[in-house]
Design a protein around this motif. Structure first.
Motif, PDB file in Angstrom:
ATOM      1  N   GLU A  55       0.999  -1.430  -0.185  1.00 51.73           N
ATOM      2  CA  GLU A  55       0.734  -0.246   0.089  1.00 51.73           C
ATOM      3  C   GLU A  55       1.439   1.473   0.167  1.00 51.73           C
ATOM      4  O   GLU A  55       1.578   1.124   0.754  1.00 51.73           O
ATOM      5  N   ALA A  56       0.465   2.246  -1.119  1.00 56.50           N
ATOM      6  CA  ALA A  56       1.504   3.388  -1.223  1.00 56.50           C
ATOM      7  C   ALA A  56       1.304   4.362   0.388  1.00 56.50           C
ATOM      8  O   ALA A  56       1.774   5.360   0.308  1.00 56.50           O
ATOM      9  N   GLY A  57      -0.431   3.947   0.307  1.00 53.29           N
ATOM     10  CA  GLY A  57      -0.845   5.262   1.838  1.00 53.29           C
ATOM     11  C   GLY A  57      -1.207   6.863   0.359  1.00 53.29           C
ATOM     12  O   GLY A  57      -0.696   6.856   0.208  1.00 53.29           O
ATOM     13  N   GLU A  58      -2.368   7.796   1.268  1.00 50.61           N
ATOM     14  CA  GLU A  58      -2.226   8.573   0.992  1.00 50.61           C
ATOM     15  C   GLU A  58      -1.009   9.652   0.295  1.00 50.61           C
ATOM     16  O   GLU A  58      -1.594  10.644  -0.142  1.00 50.61           O
ATOM     17  N   GLY A  89       7.128  -0.036  -5.228  1.00 47.07           N
ATOM     18  CA  GLY A  89       8.361  -0.748  -5.963  1.00 47.07           C
ATOM     19  C   GLY A  89       9.684  -0.776  -4.963  1.00 47.07           C
ATOM     20  O   GLY A  89      10.314  -1.045  -5.480  1.00 47.07           O
ATOM     21  N   SER A  90       9.743  -0.061  -4.200  1.00 56.99           N
ATOM     22  CA  SER A  90      10.751  -0.262  -2.738  1.00 56.99           C
ATOM     23  C   SER A  90      10.488  -0.559  -2.219  1.00 56.99           C
ATOM     24  O   SER A  90      11.281  -1.503  -1.624  1.00 56.99           O
ATOM     25  N   ILE A  94      12.974  -3.498  -0.058  1.00 56.28           N
ATOM     26  CA  ILE A  94      13.381  -3.304   1.821  1.00 56.28           C
ATOM     27  C   ILE A  94      12.974  -4.289   2.521  1.00 56.28           C
ATOM     28  O   ILE A  94      13.682  -4.539   3.809  1.00 56.28           O
ATOM     29  N   ALA A  95      12.312  -5.499   1.689  1.00 55.23           N
ATOM     30  CA  ALA A  95      12.509  -6.593   2.718  1.00 55.23           C
ATOM     31  C   ALA A  95      13.595  -7.214   3.065  1.00 55.23           C
ATOM     32  O   ALA A  95      13.502  -8.319   3.515  1.00 55.23           O
ATOM     33  N   SER A 194      13.749 -13.877  -0.367  1.00 59.16           N
ATOM     34  CA  SER A 194      13.704 -13.714  -1.969  1.00 59.16           C
ATOM     35  C   SER A 194      12.296 -13.070  -1.691  1.00 59.16           C
ATOM     36  O   SER A 194      11.511 -12.911  -1.402  1.00 59.16           O
ATOM     37  N   THR A 195      12.362 -11.924  -2.628  1.00 58.37           N
ATOM     38  CA  THR A 195      10.986 -11.617  -3.276  1.00 58.37           C
ATOM     39  C   THR A 195      10.549 -11.517  -4.735  1.00 58.37           C
ATOM     40  O   THR A 195      11.507 -11.529  -5.387  1.00 58.37           O
ATOM     41  N   SER A 196       9.167 -11.831  -4.685  1.00 57.54           N
ATOM     42  CA  SER A 196       8.977 -11.147  -6.412  1.00 57.54           C
ATOM     43  C   SER A 196       7.519 -10.758  -5.894  1.00 57.54           C
ATOM     44  O   SER A 196       7.011 -10.315  -5.407  1.00 57.54           O
ATOM     45  N   ILE A 197       6.836 -10.029  -7.553  1.00 56.24           N
ATOM     46  CA  ILE A 197       6.072  -9.049  -7.593  1.00 56.24           C
ATOM     47  C   ILE A 197       5.445  -9.577  -8.520  1.00 56.24           C
ATOM     48  O   ILE A 197       5.700 -10.484  -9.348  1.00 56.24           O
ATOM     49  N   ALA A 198       4.036  -8.794  -8.755  1.00 58.21           N
ATOM     50  CA  ALA A 198       3.139 -10.016  -9.859  1.00 58.21           C
ATOM     51  C   ALA A 198       3.668  -8.997 -11.547  1.00 58.21           C
ATOM     52  O   ALA A 198       4.063  -7.944 -11.404  1.00 58.21           O
TER      53      ALA A 198
END
Length: 409
Positions: A55-58, A89-90, A94-95, A194-198
């Motif tokens: 979530e990017a936040g407002e 995207g960051s 961070i993870a 490790s991480t991956s995004i859609a």
């Protein structure tokens, strides 16, 4: 153009490979067995996965609460921008950042291999057993040498004063950087997280889903590592999002204290003025004193208004910090995997067979070259013998041998 003497034609290459077929087969079988043994010695690993919503936040967590922007402009205060530049995207970076890995390394887990609960740092830095040392200097020898070389190079770069920094604390005992043991744990976790995004463009640029994967030799430990990574990721993102707000709150609280002190000072000046001039002011015959009293009262009213505004803004900003919600929502919780990871043993065996074929073919060509050189030397020796035989002295020697005057050599 005709081939040179040291060049091999295609037919000669085929003949050489055919003659060395036995060596090639033995090399392939030997390397294949080594590759199979190595693949079977690899430890079984399990990977736990979890999906989280980014979530990017407002307002990026750094916006100023209502009215504070106008107040700061009226007071000539420049607090700064309202965004810290945190985007979905960051989140993968961070993870897997050093801060998150260090926080996970300092947590306590249950390790089935040792049968006790300890921190990940202590588990990584525990003494290696006899069997571990045997593996380190046999199958894992390349990695052992690589680690030793890295340690040696790091020691060469260290200055004489860096040995005191290995404790990771300053003169007051405050931890300011990871210790050597924690650094090793961070490096180990780097290969386990490790991480991956859609893959969808809309999800990739928007909030979207992010998959976090953790690997371990135990399925339960893999799931626990994943849970701790998510928790520390949530904490780290919250810290980044609220950094500007916390800085703004700190600034306003300091200014609020100053205004409070100024209000107390103004009230004290007014009180002392009234106390000293009570009898004179009651008569109403001193315009200068009346003017002085009204000016002190205006100063007190201004300080009261300023105090009230700052008090309101401090309250609003404190409420805003309290209402900050985690911006990493777990969509799919990590669970212990039901089976181990697919072993890449087939790849190691195929690679070993390929290398065995190369070594066998190279050995066949090397043997052919050596044999060719030996044959060339033998031919040269025969030519030199023919040339020597037809010299006058050798001809005379041959005649004597034929007549029996001289024994043949």
């Amino acid at each position: 153009m005709p081939p040179r003497d040291d060049e091999m034609t295609l037919m000669e290459m085929l003949v050489t490979l055919s003659r060395g077929r036995g060596l090639i087969v033995l090399s392939v079988l030997g390397m294949g067995l080594l590759g199979l043994a190595y693949s079977m010695s690899l430890p079984t690993e399990y990977t736990a996965t979890a999906k989280v919503v980014r979530e990017a936040g407002e307002d990026g967590g750094g916006g100023l609460p209502g009215g504070l922007g106008g107040l700061s402009q009226g007071l000539g205060i420049n607090i700064g921008g309202s965004s810290v530049g945190l985007t979905p995207g960051s989140y993968p970076e961070i993870a897997t950042s050093r801060e998150v890995r260090l926080a996970v390394a300092r947590d306590t887990f249950y390790f089935p291999s040792t049968g006790r609960r300890t921190t990940f740092v202590d588990h990584v830095n525990q003494p290696v057993g006899l069997w571990g040392r045997v593996l380190d200097y046999t199958l894992y020898l390349p990695w052992t040498l690589k680690g030793a070389l890295g340690t040696f190079m790091q020691g060469m770069k260290d200055t004489p004063g860096t040995k005191d920094r290995s404790a990771g604390t300053d003169s007051t005992g405050t931890v300011i950087y990871p210790t050597d043991e924690e650094e090793r744990a961070i490096q180990v976790l780097g290969g386990k997280i490790s991480t991956s995004i859609a893959g969808s463009g809309a999800l990739e640029e928007g909030s979207g889903l992010m998959t976090i994967s953790t690997t371990s030799k135990d399925p339960m430990l893999a799931a626990r590592l994943n849970e701790h990574v998510i928790e520390h990721l949530r904490t780290r993102v919250r810290e980044i999002r609220t950094e500007n707000t916390r800085k703004s709150l700190q600034f306003i609280e300091e200014r609020f204290k100053e205004v409070d002190q100024e209000l107390d000072a103004a009230e004290e000046r007014l009180s002392q003025f009234l106390e000293r001039n009570r009898s004179v002011l009651s008569g109403g015959n001193e315009p200068q004193l009346e003017f002085r009293r009204e000016r002190l009262r205006r100063e007190v009213r201004f300080k009261e208004q300023l105090y009230s505004q700052f008090q309101e803004q401090v309250t609003q900003m404190r409420l805003q910090l309290q209402k900050e919600q985690p911006v990493v929502t777990t969509a799919e919780r990590p669970t212990p995997p039901t089976g181990p990871n697919a072993q890449s043993g087939t790849l190691y065996v195929v690679l070993a067979l390929f290398l065995g074929g190369l070594f066998g073919a190279g050995g066949a060509f090397l043997r052919a070259v050596i044999q060719k050189r030996q044959n060339e030397e033998q031919n040269r020796e025969q030519i030199r013998e023919v040339q020597r035989s037809w010299t006058p002295s050798e001809i005379l020697k041959g005649v004597q041998e034929e007549l029996g005057i001289r024994k043949s050599s």
